[in-house]
Design a protein around this motif. Structure first.
Motif: not given
Length: 550
Positions: A120, A144, A150
């Motif tokens: 991430k 994202y 998100s």
């Protein structure tokens, strides 16, 4: 869940990879320290797994970090930090199990959450990883990065400390190979947040989970690795130290090797002018397969290289055969497309041979080049502005640039200037588009044509040609179509996917945003007493099983 291996991707990888360590001999014991000295050629811009986009940094990372899987010396992705995995029937959901005993170099356990955080992090728009697109196979990843979702929407999650679940957009036969790549390697949030852009080089805080740790980082000098005493497979790590030297000048490096001061000269570090002699005289010299393309890149958003006719004139005016045989001298093949030989479609056909040469001759097509230059408004080179070719400091790159410069002068009547820059500066220059023409090379990240084609999507952090419809949709409409083909190929399989990739490369070559020069080979030198080393066709070196037998 049903455990199964993605055999097609693994089979292709096993055919393409090369392990060159030779048969191990019995060790002479620990009477002398096991020290390997390897020349990187330049200081890496970074050794941060999520920020690196270069081979030199990747070599350091591959020996200090470890992904869920690692390539073995048969070229197959095998369990590494993950001891096992399962794949769903539809090929979209992977569940990895972190092995017992996997630890960071400070003794803390490696957790599934470290992988989730790292992946991430690579997708975080604020981090701006050039390789973020390499994770777009995961559901929610691209959304994202582009600000339309998100981090919680990215379908990678740690079920518990030992279990990582990943859901893909579509079946991806080479996904296991992707998890061996440095962008997919874990990092620890509590360490990264102390120094987000420099933690990996700071030996006072850096931790890693691979067979070695960085013990000394001397800018523009050397990087020293020591064994990671907490590595789960520590008992099989035989080297006591790795010294990565940063000798930029190839002739100096060769002298050091021949004097016994270096144990390995990697791909690209052997002086081109010495290759014929070494082939005849030195049994430690070899030319290994290397999955990559050497090319010049055009800035399509700057005059005059924003004109496709200029780009085609320059491309058709060079003699690739002369460059490979008289300048490079390492057995390279003249490049007539962007995707190199050695990659296969779903029917087992060589992608390059099937796609063809796009009317690019291995020798110069001077008449065609002149026609395109006249079409661009510069008959016989009249009025053509002086351009600059930028390359990173290297004897080899200089020699090729001088050869191209002379060919353009002789065949088109135009003058170009040459400018070299240090490696780290050059990478920034190219990335931000502060050039007209620049040297470039792309080494595959995995064994599938996609690794060369998704480079040129509008969202790729490595699209240094600035060919991005998102900045000028009217000017770069072809790139929008290109994006659509690549995106569709990610959710299709078989011959339908093949057709999409072939069409994508055709668009790429019709637009001529690059000038392919040759397909890489790997001229290199390894002292005979170095055993158990591994190097694959992607140019990745691994020393977790290496030893010095003198």
């Amino acid at each position: 869940m049903k455990k199964r291996f993605m055999m097609l991707g693994i089979l292709i990888l096993s055919l393409l990879m090369v392990a060159c360590g030779g048969k191990k001999e019995a060790s002479t014991g620990k009477d002398t320290e096991q020290v390997l000295v390897f020349n990187l050629g330049a200081e890496p811009k970074t050794v941060d797994p999520q920020l690196n986009s270069a081979t030199d940094g990747g070599i350091v990372i591959n020996n200090t970090f470890e992904g869920l899987m690692r390539m073995n010396n048969e070229g197959m992705p095998v369990p590494a930090t993950a001891e096992s995995y399962e794949v769903s029937e539809d090929g979209k959901v992977y569940t990895f199990h972190i092995r017992e005993g996997a630890k960071w170099s400070d003794g803390q356990p490696v957790k599934a959450g470290d992988f989730e955080y790292a992946w991430k992090r690579a997708l975080d728009p604020a981090v701006a990883s050039e390789y973020s697109f390499q994770l777009y196979y995961i559901q929610g990843a691209q959304e994202y990065f582009e600000g339309n979702a998100s981090a919680d929407d990215v379908a990678v999650k740690s079920i518990d400390d030992k279990t990582l679940e990943v859901t893909l957009v579509g079946p991806t036969p080479y996904f296991l190979a992707l998890t061996t790549f440095y962008t997919y390697m874990p990092v620890r949030e509590d360490v990264v947040t102390q120094k987000p852009e420099g933690w990996a080089k700071d030996t006072t805080i850096a931790v890693s989970n691979g067979p070695f740790v960085i013990s000394e980082y001397s800018p523009s000098d050397k990087i020293i690795l020591l064994p990671n005493e907490n590595y789960w497979n520590r008992e099989n790590v035989k080297l006591d130290k790795i010294i990565f030297e940063e000798i930029v000048d190839n002739t100096t490096a060769l002298t050091a090797y021949e004097n016994g001061e270096l144990d390995i000269l990697r791909d690209g570090e052997v002086p081109q002018q010495d290759i014929p002699r070494l082939q005849l005289e030195d049994p430690t010299f070899s030319i290994a397969p290397f999955l990559g393309t050497y090319y010049y890149i055009f800035n399509v958003d700057k005059e005059p290289t924003d004109d496709v006719n200029v780009r085609k004139a320059l491309t058709y005016a060079i003699d690739r055969k002369a460059i490979t045989e008289q300048v490079a001298k390492g057995g390279q093949l003249p490049a007539t497309g962007f995707v190199p030989n050695g990659l296969f479609d779903s029917e087992g056909r060589d992608f390059r041979a099937t796609a063809g040469d796009f009317d690019i001759s291995v020798t110069a097509d001077i008449e065609k080049a002149k026609e395109y230059l006249a079409k661009a408004g510069y008959p016989n080179g009249e009025g053509f502005p002086k351009l600059t070719v930028v390359y990173n400091t290297s004897e080899g790159h200089k020699a090729i640039a001088e050869a191209v410069q002379e060919m353009w002068k002789k065949n088109l009547g135009i003058d170009v200037e040459l400018m070299n820059q240090e490696w780290a500066v050059f990478q920034d220059t190219r990335h931000v588009g502060n050039f007209e023409i620049a040297r470039a090379g792309w080494i595959g990240d995995y064994a599938d044509p996609m690794t060369f084609l998704d480079l040129w999507t509008s969202y790729s952090g490595n699209n240094d040609a600035q060919w991005k419809w998102t900045t000028n949709e009217k000017k770069f409409a072809s790139n929008k179509k290109y994006d659509a083909l690549i995106e569709k190929s990610k959710v299709t399989q078989g011959t339908e996917r093949d057709a999409l990739l072939y069409e994508a490369e055709k668009i790429l070559m019709d637009e001529m945003i690059t000038m392919p020069i040759y397909y890489y080979t790997g001229p290199m030198m390894v002292q005979e007493y170095v055993k158990g080393w591994e190097r694959d066709i992607l140019g990745t070196w691994y020393f977790g099983n290496a030893e010095m037998v003198k």
